[in-house]
Design a protein around this motif. Structure first.
Motif, PDB file in Angstrom:
ATOM      1  N   MET A   1       0.814  -1.141  -0.017  1.00 17.45           N
ATOM      2  CA  MET A   1       0.110  -0.183   0.013  1.00 17.45           C
ATOM      3  C   MET A   1       0.946   1.352  -0.097  1.00 17.45           C
ATOM      4  N   LYS A   2       0.522   2.163  -0.826  1.00 16.78           N
ATOM      5  CA  LYS A   2       1.242   3.324  -0.968  1.00 16.78           C
ATOM      6  C   LYS A   2       0.567   4.515  -0.124  1.00 16.78           C
ATOM      7  N   VAL A   3       1.205   5.464   0.462  1.00 12.64           N
ATOM      8  CA  VAL A   3       0.504   6.545   1.164  1.00 12.64           C
ATOM      9  C   VAL A   3       1.024   7.963   0.607  1.00 12.64           C
ATOM     10  N   ILE A   4       0.464   8.918   0.821  1.00 16.07           N
ATOM     11  CA  ILE A   4       0.942  10.362   0.349  1.00 16.07           C
ATOM     12  C   ILE A   4       2.135  10.751   0.229  1.00 16.07           C
ATOM     13  N   ILE A   5       2.810  10.373   1.450  1.00 17.01           N
ATOM     14  CA  ILE A   5       4.041  10.890   1.885  1.00 17.01           C
ATOM     15  C   ILE A   5       5.102   9.943   1.027  1.00 17.01           C
ATOM     16  N   ASP A   6       4.831   8.725   0.592  1.00 17.97           N
ATOM     17  CA  ASP A   6       5.487   8.072  -0.365  1.00 17.97           C
ATOM     18  C   ASP A   6       5.474   8.690  -1.690  1.00 17.97           C
ATOM     19  N   LEU A   7       4.299   9.211  -1.916  1.00 15.76           N
ATOM     20  CA  LEU A   7       4.221   9.899  -3.548  1.00 15.76           C
ATOM     21  C   LEU A   7       4.920  11.269  -3.466  1.00 15.76           C
ATOM     22  N   ILE A   8       4.962  11.946  -2.422  1.00 16.76           N
ATOM     23  CA  ILE A   8       5.893  13.046  -2.238  1.00 16.76           C
ATOM     24  C   ILE A   8       7.127  12.807  -2.299  1.00 16.76           C
ATOM     25  N   GLU A   9       7.681  11.841  -1.650  1.00 17.03           N
ATOM     26  CA  GLU A   9       9.077  11.651  -1.845  1.00 17.03           C
ATOM     27  C   GLU A   9       9.762  10.936  -3.044  1.00 17.03           C
ATOM     28  N   ASP A  10       8.850  10.290  -3.748  1.00 18.14           N
ATOM     29  CA  ASP A  10       9.127   9.477  -4.728  1.00 18.14           C
ATOM     30  C   ASP A  10       9.327  10.652  -5.988  1.00 18.14           C
ATOM     31  N   ILE A  11       8.080  11.373  -6.129  1.00 14.00           N
ATOM     32  CA  ILE A  11       8.453  12.673  -7.113  1.00 14.00           C
ATOM     33  C   ILE A  11       9.568  13.372  -6.748  1.00 14.00           C
ATOM     34  N   ARG A  12       9.916  13.902  -5.647  1.00 15.16           N
ATOM     35  CA  ARG A  12      11.096  14.581  -5.339  1.00 15.16           C
ATOM     36  C   ARG A  12      12.223  13.775  -5.694  1.00 15.16           C
ATOM     37  N   GLU A  13      12.289  12.480  -5.503  1.00 18.39           N
ATOM     38  CA  GLU A  13      13.555  11.903  -5.885  1.00 18.39           C
ATOM     39  C   GLU A  13      13.798  11.436  -7.454  1.00 18.39           C
ATOM     40  N   THR A  14      12.599  11.000  -8.228  1.00 13.35           N
ATOM     41  CA  THR A  14      12.625  10.568  -9.382  1.00 13.35           C
ATOM     42  C   THR A  14      12.616  11.745 -10.311  1.00 13.35           C
ATOM     43  N   ILE A  15      11.913  12.847 -10.141  1.00 15.72           N
ATOM     44  CA  ILE A  15      11.712  13.713 -11.148  1.00 15.72           C
ATOM     45  C   ILE A  15      12.380  15.090 -10.718  1.00 15.72           C
ATOM     46  N   GLY A  16      12.596  15.126  -9.418  1.00 17.55           N
ATOM     47  CA  GLY A  16      13.056  16.373  -8.795  1.00 17.55           C
ATOM     48  C   GLY A  16      12.014  17.503  -8.856  1.00 17.55           C
ATOM     49  N   ASN A  17      10.522  16.994  -8.350  1.00 13.59           N
ATOM     50  CA  ASN A  17       9.415  17.818  -8.271  1.00 13.59           C
ATOM     51  C   ASN A  17       9.167  18.720  -9.558  1.00 13.59           C
ATOM     52  N   ALA A  18       9.849  18.000 -10.727  1.00 11.38           N
ATOM     53  CA  ALA A  18       9.243  18.890 -12.004  1.00 11.38           C
ATOM     54  C   ALA A  18       7.664  19.088 -12.160  1.00 11.38           C
ATOM     55  N   GLU A  19       7.378  20.232 -12.350  1.00  9.41           N
ATOM     56  CA  GLU A  19       5.968  20.813 -12.162  1.00  9.41           C
ATOM     57  C   GLU A  19       5.478  20.477 -13.524  1.00  9.41           C
ATOM     58  N   ASP A  20       6.147  20.422 -14.718  1.00 10.59           N
ATOM     59  CA  ASP A  20       5.333  20.060 -15.839  1.00 10.59           C
ATOM     60  C   ASP A  20       4.890  18.590 -16.291  1.00 10.59           C
ATOM     61  N   TYR A  21       5.717  17.688 -15.118  1.00 14.33           N
ATOM     62  CA  TYR A  21       5.214  16.345 -15.739  1.00 14.33           C
ATOM     63  C   TYR A  21       3.571  16.001 -15.360  1.00 14.33           C
ATOM     64  N   ILE A  22       2.954  15.266 -16.056  1.00 15.92           N
ATOM     65  CA  ILE A  22       1.671  14.817 -15.911  1.00 15.92           C
ATOM     66  C   ILE A  22       1.528  13.669 -15.335  1.00 15.92           C
ATOM     67  N   LEU A  23       0.374  13.578 -14.605  1.00 15.31           N
ATOM     68  CA  LEU A  23       0.252  12.204 -13.686  1.00 15.31           C
ATOM     69  C   LEU A  23      -0.560  11.410 -14.488  1.00 15.31           C
ATOM     70  N   CYS A  24      -0.206  10.194 -14.663  1.00 22.23           N
ATOM     71  CA  CYS A  24      -1.097   9.150 -15.497  1.00 22.23           C
ATOM     72  C   CYS A  24      -1.216   7.702 -14.569  1.00 22.23           C
ATOM     73  N   ALA A  25      -2.152   7.149 -14.846  1.00 25.69           N
ATOM     74  CA  ALA A  25      -2.377   5.624 -14.388  1.00 25.69           C
ATOM     75  C   ALA A  25      -1.605   4.596 -15.412  1.00 25.69           C
ATOM     76  N   GLY A  26      -0.842   3.695 -14.808  1.00 24.15           N
ATOM     77  CA  GLY A  26      -0.255   2.533 -15.533  1.00 24.15           C
ATOM     78  C   GLY A  26      -0.930   1.322 -15.100  1.00 24.15           C
ATOM     79  N   LEU A  27      -1.658   0.798 -15.983  1.00 19.77           N
ATOM     80  CA  LEU A  27      -2.323  -0.391 -15.651  1.00 19.77           C
ATOM     81  C   LEU A  27      -1.480  -1.753 -15.956  1.00 19.77           C
ATOM     82  N   LEU A  28      -1.401  -2.571 -14.937  1.00 20.46           N
ATOM     83  CA  LEU A  28      -0.819  -3.637 -14.797  1.00 20.46           C
ATOM     84  C   LEU A  28      -1.499  -4.892 -14.630  1.00 20.46           C
ATOM     85  N   LYS A  29      -1.459  -6.039 -15.585  1.00 19.40           N
ATOM     86  CA  LYS A  29      -2.101  -7.103 -15.185  1.00 19.40           C
ATOM     87  C   LYS A  29      -1.216  -8.410 -14.795  1.00 19.40           C
TER      88      LYS A  29
END
Length: 121
Positions: free
Chosen positions: A1-29
């Motif tokens: 399970m992921k929580v809000i703080i996980d999202l904030i930290e991952d965005i900071r670490e992986t894209i450096g809080n780049a504001e122009d990135y668009i949020l998408c849902a990736g579907l896995l089966k």
């Protein structure tokens, strides 16, 4: 399970809080031959999100609208939350059949400037 703080930290670490990135849902089966493997099944833009204090969840929605949620739109409001709210679960509404799907991971696509929230269906 992921929580809000996980999202904030991952965005900071992986894209450096780049504001122009668009949020998408990736579907896995699950792979039909090997249930321990997940296969990429597609991606869709996230068109809205809402914080539910009573259910302690942040729910993202995939819709048919023309709007897309950018990192620069959501991160400032999440940073203002208290520590209790930072532990709210992340969920995704895809359609009427797939409601409140659990976010299982994060990713990015630098070429298309997409930040991806993965769900398993």
């Amino acid at each position: 399970m992921k929580v809000i703080i996980d999202l904030i930290e991952d965005i900071r670490e992986t894209i450096g809080n780049a504001e122009d990135y668009i949020l998408c849902a990736g579907l896995l089966k699950e792979d039909a031959d090997d249930a321990s493997k997940l296969l990429y099944a597609g991606m869709a833009s996230i068109t809205s999100y809402s914080l539910h204090y009573e259910r302690k969840e942040l729910i993202f929605s995939v819709g048919n609208g023309n709007t897309e949620v950018a990192v620069g739109e959501i991160i400032p409001s999440l940073l203002l939350l208290d520590m209790h709210a930072m532990m709210y679960l992340l969920k995704m509404d895809v359609n009427a059949k797939y409601q409140e799907m659990e976010i299982v991971g994060f990713g990015k696509n630098d070429e298309e400037k997409r930040y991806i929230l993965f769900i398993k269906i």
